[in-house]
Design a protein around this motif. Structure first.
Motif, PDB file in Angstrom:
ATOM      1  N   LEU A  56       0.827  -1.206   0.000  1.00  0.00           N
ATOM      2  CA  LEU A  56       0.000   0.000   0.000  1.00  0.00           C
ATOM      3  C   LEU A  56       0.865   1.262   0.000  1.00  0.00           C
ATOM      4  O   LEU A  56       0.611   2.205  -0.754  1.00  0.00           O
ATOM      5  N   PHE A  57       1.870   1.270   0.847  1.00  0.00           N
ATOM      6  CA  PHE A  57       2.729   2.442   0.988  1.00  0.00           C
ATOM      7  C   PHE A  57       3.519   2.717  -0.291  1.00  0.00           C
ATOM      8  O   PHE A  57       3.510   3.826  -0.820  1.00  0.00           O
ATOM      9  N   SER A  58       4.177   1.706  -0.816  1.00  0.00           N
ATOM     10  CA  SER A  58       5.005   1.929  -2.000  1.00  0.00           C
ATOM     11  C   SER A  58       4.158   2.153  -3.249  1.00  0.00           C
ATOM     12  O   SER A  58       4.499   2.980  -4.092  1.00  0.00           O
ATOM     13  N   GLY A  59       3.047   1.435  -3.363  1.00  0.00           N
ATOM     14  CA  GLY A  59       2.170   1.646  -4.506  1.00  0.00           C
ATOM     15  C   GLY A  59       1.564   3.040  -4.517  1.00  0.00           C
ATOM     16  O   GLY A  59       1.496   3.691  -5.548  1.00  0.00           O
ATOM     17  N   GLY A  60       1.129   3.487  -3.370  1.00  0.00           N
ATOM     18  CA  GLY A  60       0.579   4.837  -3.273  1.00  0.00           C
ATOM     19  C   GLY A  60       1.624   5.894  -3.526  1.00  0.00           C
ATOM     20  O   GLY A  60       1.347   6.916  -4.172  1.00  0.00           O
ATOM     21  N   ALA A  61       2.825   5.690  -3.036  1.00  0.00           N
ATOM     22  CA  ALA A  61       3.893   6.660  -3.268  1.00  0.00           C
ATOM     23  C   ALA A  61       4.255   6.718  -4.754  1.00  0.00           C
ATOM     24  O   ALA A  61       4.515   7.797  -5.291  1.00  0.00           O
ATOM     25  N   LEU A  62       4.224   5.581  -5.438  1.00  0.00           N
ATOM     26  CA  LEU A  62       4.503   5.576  -6.870  1.00  0.00           C
ATOM     27  C   LEU A  62       3.399   6.297  -7.649  1.00  0.00           C
ATOM     28  O   LEU A  62       3.676   7.043  -8.577  1.00  0.00           O
ATOM     29  N   VAL A  63       2.156   6.068  -7.250  1.00  0.00           N
ATOM     30  CA  VAL A  63       1.052   6.740  -7.924  1.00  0.00           C
ATOM     31  C   VAL A  63       1.127   8.247  -7.698  1.00  0.00           C
ATOM     32  O   VAL A  63       0.929   9.033  -8.627  1.00  0.00           O
ATOM     33  N   MET A  64       1.413   8.647  -6.467  1.00  0.00           N
ATOM     34  CA  MET A  64       1.475  10.077  -6.165  1.00  0.00           C
ATOM     35  C   MET A  64       2.678  10.746  -6.824  1.00  0.00           C
ATOM     36  O   MET A  64       2.628  11.940  -7.128  1.00  0.00           O
ATOM     37  N   SER A  65       3.764  10.025  -7.043  1.00  0.00           N
ATOM     38  CA  SER A  65       4.942  10.638  -7.635  1.00  0.00           C
ATOM     39  C   SER A  65       4.755  10.886  -9.131  1.00  0.00           C
ATOM     40  O   SER A  65       5.448  11.717  -9.710  1.00  0.00           O
ATOM     41  N   ASN A  66       3.830  10.182  -9.763  1.00  0.00           N
ATOM     42  CA  ASN A  66       3.594  10.373 -11.191  1.00  0.00           C
ATOM     43  C   ASN A  66       2.686  11.561 -11.490  1.00  0.00           C
ATOM     44  O   ASN A  66       2.527  11.925 -12.633  1.00  0.00           O
ATOM     45  N   HIS A  67       2.076  12.136 -10.499  1.00  0.00           N
ATOM     46  CA  HIS A  67       1.164  13.259 -10.724  1.00  0.00           C
ATOM     47  C   HIS A  67       1.859  14.558 -10.503  1.00  0.00           C
ATOM     48  O   HIS A  67       2.576  14.937  -9.820  1.00  0.00           O
TER      49      HIS A  67
END
Length: 67
Positions: A56-67
């Motif tokens: 959850l943490f790494s997936g969310g951080a990856l999604v947020m970093s692409n925006h």
């Protein structure tokens, strides 16, 4: 994404904010999976919980970093 934000006069890394958001998502998901008996399938339930949080943490951080 900014690298930090102002919280009550102190600069906090954005990663800490995402940690809190991930924890808020993890708690109800963990309670639901515990209620369903999902963790009984694992030899080491705390390790499965930790892996879920890391995803959850790494997936969310990856999604947020692409925006």
């Amino acid at each position: 994404m900014r690298s930090d934000f102002d919280f009550v006069g102190a600069y906090v890394p954005t990663l800490a904010l995402w940690f809190v958001i991930s924890l808020a998502i993890f708690v109800p998901v963990d309670a639901l999976l515990t209620w369903c008996g999902f963790y009984r399938r694992f030899w080491h339930a705390p390790l499965a919980r930790f892996a879920l949080f890391v995803c959850l943490f790494s997936g969310g951080a990856l999604v947020m970093s692409n925006h």
